[in-house]
Design a protein around this motif. Structure first.
Motif, PDB file in Angstrom:
ATOM      1  N   LEU A   1      23.946 -28.205  39.133  1.00 37.63           N
ATOM      2  CA  LEU A   1      24.142 -27.030  39.792  1.00 37.63           C
ATOM      3  C   LEU A   1      24.192 -25.887  38.685  1.00 37.63           C
ATOM      4  CD1 LEU A   1      24.988 -25.040  42.252  1.00 37.63           C
ATOM      5  CD2 LEU A   1      27.377 -25.759  41.737  1.00 37.63           C
ATOM      6  N   SER A   2      24.826 -26.055  37.496  1.00 35.65           N
ATOM      7  CA  SER A   2      24.794 -25.107  36.343  1.00 35.65           C
ATOM      8  C   SER A   2      23.506 -24.705  35.944  1.00 35.65           C
ATOM      9  CB  SER A   2      25.624 -25.595  35.190  1.00 35.65           C
ATOM     10  OG  SER A   2      26.801 -25.808  35.611  1.00 35.65           O
ATOM     11  N   ALA A   3      22.493 -25.880  35.444  1.00 33.25           N
ATOM     12  CA  ALA A   3      21.280 -25.663  35.267  1.00 33.25           C
ATOM     13  C   ALA A   3      20.445 -24.792  36.298  1.00 33.25           C
ATOM     14  CB  ALA A   3      20.393 -26.700  35.195  1.00 33.25           C
ATOM     15  N   LEU A   4      20.466 -25.044  37.658  1.00 32.66           N
ATOM     16  CA  LEU A   4      19.769 -24.197  38.738  1.00 32.66           C
ATOM     17  C   LEU A   4      20.288 -22.948  38.686  1.00 32.66           C
ATOM     18  CD1 LEU A   4      18.363 -24.820  41.304  1.00 32.66           C
ATOM     19  CD2 LEU A   4      20.301 -24.838  42.541  1.00 32.66           C
ATOM     20  N   LEU A   5      21.756 -22.481  38.621  1.00 33.05           N
ATOM     21  CA  LEU A   5      22.124 -21.188  38.593  1.00 33.05           C
ATOM     22  C   LEU A   5      21.497 -20.594  37.516  1.00 33.05           C
ATOM     23  CD1 LEU A   5      25.951 -21.696  39.904  1.00 33.05           C
ATOM     24  CD2 LEU A   5      23.949 -20.503  41.053  1.00 33.05           C
ATOM     25  N   VAL A   6      21.708 -21.063  36.108  1.00 31.47           N
ATOM     26  CA  VAL A   6      21.457 -20.122  35.126  1.00 31.47           C
ATOM     27  C   VAL A   6      19.945 -19.820  35.125  1.00 31.47           C
ATOM     28  CG1 VAL A   6      20.829 -22.107  33.429  1.00 31.47           C
ATOM     29  CG2 VAL A   6      21.927 -19.938  32.576  1.00 31.47           C
ATOM     30  N   GLU A   7      19.008 -20.786  35.659  1.00 26.93           N
ATOM     31  CA  GLU A   7      17.503 -20.358  35.642  1.00 26.93           C
ATOM     32  C   GLU A   7      17.106 -19.638  36.811  1.00 26.93           C
ATOM     33  OE1 GLU A   7      14.983 -21.780  33.891  1.00 26.93           O
ATOM     34  OE2 GLU A   7      16.518 -22.684  32.505  1.00 26.93           O
ATOM     35  N   ILE A   8      17.979 -19.450  37.717  1.00 25.85           N
ATOM     36  CA  ILE A   8      17.675 -18.567  38.937  1.00 25.85           C
ATOM     37  C   ILE A   8      17.976 -17.120  38.429  1.00 25.85           C
ATOM     38  CG2 ILE A   8      18.611 -17.656  41.102  1.00 25.85           C
ATOM     39  CD1 ILE A   8      18.521 -20.761  41.983  1.00 25.85           C
ATOM     40  N   VAL A   9      19.261 -17.217  38.068  1.00 25.51           N
ATOM     41  CA  VAL A   9      19.837 -15.641  37.458  1.00 25.51           C
ATOM     42  C   VAL A   9      19.032 -15.272  36.339  1.00 25.51           C
ATOM     43  CG1 VAL A   9      21.721 -14.453  36.406  1.00 25.51           C
ATOM     44  CG2 VAL A   9      22.054 -16.213  38.288  1.00 25.51           C
ATOM     45  N   ALA A  10      18.866 -16.144  35.264  1.00 19.99           N
ATOM     46  CA  ALA A  10      17.926 -15.448  33.952  1.00 19.99           C
ATOM     47  C   ALA A  10      16.507 -15.140  34.326  1.00 19.99           C
ATOM     48  CB  ALA A  10      18.009 -16.602  33.108  1.00 19.99           C
ATOM     49  N   THR A  11      15.775 -15.791  35.190  1.00 16.19           N
ATOM     50  CA  THR A  11      14.664 -15.342  35.642  1.00 16.19           C
ATOM     51  C   THR A  11      14.585 -14.274  36.544  1.00 16.19           C
ATOM     52  OG1 THR A  11      13.914 -17.894  35.807  1.00 16.19           O
ATOM     53  CG2 THR A  11      12.506 -16.281  36.698  1.00 16.19           C
ATOM     54  N   CYS A  12      15.676 -13.940  37.236  1.00 11.20           N
ATOM     55  CA  CYS A  12      15.915 -12.799  38.016  1.00 11.20           C
ATOM     56  C   CYS A  12      15.785 -11.635  37.179  1.00 11.20           C
ATOM     57  CB  CYS A  12      16.705 -12.987  39.057  1.00 11.20           C
ATOM     58  SG  CYS A  12      17.115 -11.413  40.175  1.00 11.20           S
ATOM     59  N   LEU A  13      16.749 -11.677  36.307  1.00 11.33           N
ATOM     60  CA  LEU A  13      17.007 -10.414  35.349  1.00 11.33           C
ATOM     61  C   LEU A  13      15.698 -10.521  34.554  1.00 11.33           C
ATOM     62  CD1 LEU A  13      20.399 -11.714  33.985  1.00 11.33           C
ATOM     63  CD2 LEU A  13      20.082  -9.634  35.448  1.00 11.33           C
ATOM     64  N   PHE A  14      14.978 -11.336  34.044  1.00 14.12           N
ATOM     65  CA  PHE A  14      13.796 -11.201  33.413  1.00 14.12           C
ATOM     66  C   PHE A  14      12.528 -10.231  34.199  1.00 14.12           C
ATOM     67  CE2 PHE A  14       9.709 -13.623  31.754  1.00 14.12           C
ATOM     68  CZ  PHE A  14       9.617 -12.785  30.661  1.00 14.12           C
ATOM     69  N   VAL A  15      12.292 -10.856  35.417  1.00 13.04           N
ATOM     70  CA  VAL A  15      11.470 -10.220  36.227  1.00 13.04           C
ATOM     71  C   VAL A  15      11.872  -8.976  36.577  1.00 13.04           C
ATOM     72  CG1 VAL A  15      10.234 -10.319  38.354  1.00 13.04           C
ATOM     73  CG2 VAL A  15      10.558 -12.481  37.092  1.00 13.04           C
ATOM     74  N   TRP A  16      13.239  -8.633  36.684  1.00 10.41           N
ATOM     75  CA  TRP A  16      13.672  -7.021  36.896  1.00 10.41           C
ATOM     76  C   TRP A  16      13.054  -6.332  35.941  1.00 10.41           C
ATOM     77  CZ3 TRP A  16      18.920  -8.289  39.133  1.00 10.41           C
ATOM     78  CH2 TRP A  16      19.198  -8.144  40.449  1.00 10.41           C
TER      79      TRP A  16
END
Length: 257
Positions: free
Chosen positions: A151-166
């Motif tokens: 769950l931690s890995a899933l969350l950090v990858e989703i959030v980090a990629t969202c910020l990156f693409v923004w």
């Protein structure tokens, strides 16, 4: 992990395929080479290892130089999640996405294969050790430097990629910021990598994760789904929300390649 900087030129699909493959090669060679060859060099003897900070910097620098070189050819995506996010945002044609993603995977696997060939020349069997521990693959549990949960890995990858693409969408939306896009994007990758490396080993890029999993084998291949799904989800969220969140209704975006 790319800049998606728009240009007025219209190179053919072969040139764009080559640019995406070579750019992704630079990215994966930089970050995986740093992680495998230098992050824990000689177990830290003489302070010659570069650690998490060095790997994060290698990632940011690799994207900066590759985007500076190839943004004018392909838009410098170098990341299947970025390609999908840009398409969702209406900044890239869906019909070109499979070509870009194929090029990114080819470039990434080629780069990790070169790192394997280099590591094979080390006399103390470090290649076998690196492969046994996942070859810098991304994931959770055994593949997480900090032993974090799925769950931690899933969350950090989703959030980090969202910020990156923004950030990608933001700095390439205006001609006034487009010139600094490679720097902003490279620094953003370094920033999110410093947060994510202890948790998931820092993917944000399915091509990078595929490139290491093919050599990590076993558990790396079993956990690869997360490093494909989570960045893609993050990129889709960013692509779908950028316009309503950050653009004024009377200031539509220009169409992108």
């Amino acid at each position: 992990m790319g800049s998606a900087v728009s240009t007025t030129a219209s190179p053919g699909i072969a040139a764009r395929f080559a640019a995406e493959a070579v750019g992704t090669f630079i990215l994966v060679f930089g970050v995986v080479g740093a992680a495998v060859l230098a992050a824990d060099f000689d177990s830290g003897s003489g302070n010659l290892n570069i650690g998490f900070l060095g790997v994060a910097l290698a990632l940011g620098l690799a994207v900066l130089v590759a985007a500076s070189a190839f943004a004018g050819v392909s838009g410098a995506h170098f990341n299947p999640a970025v390609t999908v996010g840009l398409a969702v945002a209406g900044r890239f044609r869906w019909r070109d996405a499979p070509w870009y993603i194929a090029a990114q995977i080819v470039g990434g696997v080629a780069a990790s294969s070169v790192v394997v060939a280099i590591e094979a020349g080390e006399p103390d069997g470090t290649l076998e050790k690196a492969r046994a521990t996942g070859f810098a693959s991304t994931g959770w549990g055994q593949l997480s430097p900090g032993g974090f949960t799925m769950l931690s890995a899933l969350l950090v990858e989703i959030v980090a990629t969202c910020l990156f693409v923004w950030v990608i969408l933001g700095v390439t939306s205006s001609t006034t910021t487009r010139a600094i896009a490679p720097f902003a994007i490279g620094l953003t990758l370094t920033l999110v990598a410093l947060v994510a490396i202890p948790v998931s080993n820092g993917s944000f890029n399915p091509a990078r994760s595929i490139a290491t999993a093919v050599w990590g084998g076993g558990i790396a291949l079993a956990q690869l789904w997360l490093s494909i799904v989570a960045p893609t989800i993050g990129a889709v969220i960013a692509g779908a929300t950028f316009r309503p969140l950050f653009l004024r209704p009377h200031a539509p975006e220009r169409a992108r390649r």
